[in-house]
Design an enzyme around this catalytic site. Structure first.
Site, PDB file in Angstrom:
ATOM      1  N   HIS A   1      26.778 -68.656   5.230  1.00 42.08           N
ATOM      2  CA  HIS A   1      26.998 -69.326   6.510  1.00 42.08           C
ATOM      3  C   HIS A   1      26.608 -70.806   6.520  1.00 42.08           C
ATOM      4  O   HIS A   1      26.751 -71.456   7.552  1.00 42.08           O
ATOM      5  CB  HIS A   1      26.252 -68.574   7.620  1.00 42.08           C
ATOM      6  CG  HIS A   1      24.775 -68.470   7.400  1.00 42.08           C
ATOM      7  ND1 HIS A   1      23.920 -67.935   8.333  1.00 42.08           N
ATOM      8  CD2 HIS A   1      23.971 -68.838   6.353  1.00 42.08           C
ATOM      9  CE1 HIS A   1      22.677 -67.965   7.888  1.00 42.08           C
ATOM     10  NE2 HIS A   1      22.686 -68.510   6.689  1.00 42.08           N
ATOM     11  N   HIS A   2      26.099 -71.332   5.410  1.00 42.54           N
ATOM     12  CA  HIS A   2      25.778 -72.762   5.346  1.00 42.54           C
ATOM     13  C   HIS A   2      26.930 -73.594   4.780  1.00 42.54           C
ATOM     14  O   HIS A   2      26.776 -74.816   4.642  1.00 42.54           O
ATOM     15  CB  HIS A   2      24.535 -72.995   4.484  1.00 42.54           C
ATOM     16  CG  HIS A   2      23.295 -72.331   4.991  1.00 42.54           C
ATOM     17  ND1 HIS A   2      22.858 -72.453   6.302  1.00 42.54           N
ATOM     18  CD2 HIS A   2      22.398 -71.520   4.374  1.00 42.54           C
ATOM     19  CE1 HIS A   2      21.753 -71.748   6.453  1.00 42.54           C
ATOM     20  NE2 HIS A   2      21.453 -71.178   5.300  1.00 42.54           N
ATOM     21  N   ALA A   3      28.047 -72.982   4.425  1.00 37.99           N
ATOM     22  CA  ALA A   3      29.171 -73.724   3.870  1.00 37.99           C
ATOM     23  C   ALA A   3      30.019 -74.346   4.978  1.00 37.99           C
ATOM     24  O   ALA A   3      30.417 -73.660   5.930  1.00 37.99           O
ATOM     25  CB  ALA A   3      30.032 -72.810   3.000  1.00 37.99           C
TER      26      ALA A   3
ATOM     27  N   ASP B   1      24.609 -72.670  10.368  1.00 38.77           N
ATOM     28  CA  ASP B   1      25.061 -73.999  10.789  1.00 38.77           C
ATOM     29  C   ASP B   1      26.512 -74.280  10.413  1.00 38.77           C
ATOM     30  O   ASP B   1      27.271 -74.855  11.198  1.00 38.77           O
ATOM     31  CB  ASP B   1      24.137 -75.090  10.234  1.00 38.77           C
ATOM     32  CG  ASP B   1      23.979 -75.052   8.721  1.00 38.77           C
ATOM     33  OD1 ASP B   1      24.203 -73.983   8.103  1.00 38.77           O
ATOM     34  OD2 ASP B   1      23.617 -76.093   8.134  1.00 38.77           O
TER      35      ASP B   1
END
Length: 306
Positions: A121-123, A164
């Site tokens: 989910h940080h990509a 993010d």
């Protein structure tokens, strides 16, 4: 066809330098532990394929996708990901995305399904970060929307770190609701704005965590009425996680996962689960913590005779 679908591929594991802090072996070891403990049988395992570049590019910029796959990514961007490039890692990354897509499709047909990887989910569309290269949650959402399988999606992110990249990707999209409940004083330093963020204080324990979660999820389901819930069940809120800063026990993690799945399934919403983050000094303990999701999912699947 009467048991929980669980998604795994041998390519979920790629070689990393000795001593690297990312626990790459955990994906295969998780599958092995689930089989050894009798949580699942081999008949429940589904093997995904890799997504096409066109599917990746529903979320990510074509130049980023191409540069990463070919090993020509700018060195600064490569360092930001935190994983050294290799052809095996490219295959691993793409196969794990394919696994989340397959998990989502099986959840729609069976009511509940679990990946043994996923939760990157940080990509962001044009760069990766925090061990995340392509955003599997976002790609699976876009693929299913493009194929007409879903319209509205709820991304329920309970990894200890804010989702993010996912928040930014869907920041102006009313068809996708992003919910992130995370430790406030943790990576990433610069948070994005989810549709609903619930920042938690350092050291929060089981009861307070579960009470907080229960304040939001039932109302979210009623409000969003999603065609699919994508559940990022990070094991890193655990008190022994090296990167977590919260203080959940094994019992708290299990109760969290069981409550989320039971609440969604009982209300008629299919759930696709990914394992999210988890880091620990003991690989055996970490594997067990990740397996709590699948143990809870098996119980919910059987109870509802999905």
């Amino acid at each position: 066809m009467s048991d929980l679908p669980v998604i795994f591929h041998p390519d979920y594991v790629a070689p990393l330098p000795v001593g690297h802090r990312f626990p790459m072996p955990k994906f295969a070891l998780l599958k092995d532990r689930l089989l050894k403990d009798g949580v699942i049988t081999a008949d429940q395992l589904y093997q995904p394929g890799a997504p096409s570049p066109e599917w990746l590019e529903l979320v990510h910029r074509p130049d980023y996708v191409q540069a990463y796959q070919q090993g020509t990514l700018d060195p600064k961007l490569q360092r930001r990901i935190g994983l050294p490039w290799s052809a095996a890692l490219v295959k691993r990354t793409c196969t794990a995305v394919g696994g989340t897509i397959l998990t989502a499709k099986l959840a729609l047909s069976r009511g509940l399904a679990c990946n043994t990887a996923g939760g990157t989910h940080h990509a962001f569309p044009d760069y990766g970060a925090g061990f995340c290269i392509f955003n599997d949650l976002a790609i699976a959402t876009r693929v299913l929307q493009q194929q007409g399988r879903v319209k509205r999606v709820l991304i329920l992110d309970l990894d200890v770190h804010q989702g993010d990249g996912t928040a930014w990707i869907f920041r102006d999209d009313p068809s996708v609701f992003t919910f992130s409940m995370h430790c406030d004083a943790n990576f990433p330093a610069r948070k994005q704005t989810s549709d609903l963020d619930v920042p938690l204080p350092v050291g929060l324990e089981d009861d307070a965590y579960l009470r907080t979660l229960a304040q939001y999820v039932p109302d979210l389901l009623t409000q969003v009425k999603p065609d699919l819930v994508l559940y990022d069940a990070g094991a890193d809120p655990h008190r022994e996680d090296r990167l977590g800063k919260l203080a959940l026990s094994n019992t708290g993690l299990y109760e969290r996962d069981h409550w989320v799945l039971e609440t969604c399934v009982a209300a008629g919403y299919p759930v696709a689960c990914v394992i999210g983050g988890g880091y620990g000094d003991s690989m055996d303990d970490l594997i067990y913590r990740h397996s709590l999701l699948h143990r809870a999912a098996v119980e919910v699947f059987r109870r509802h005779r999905l």
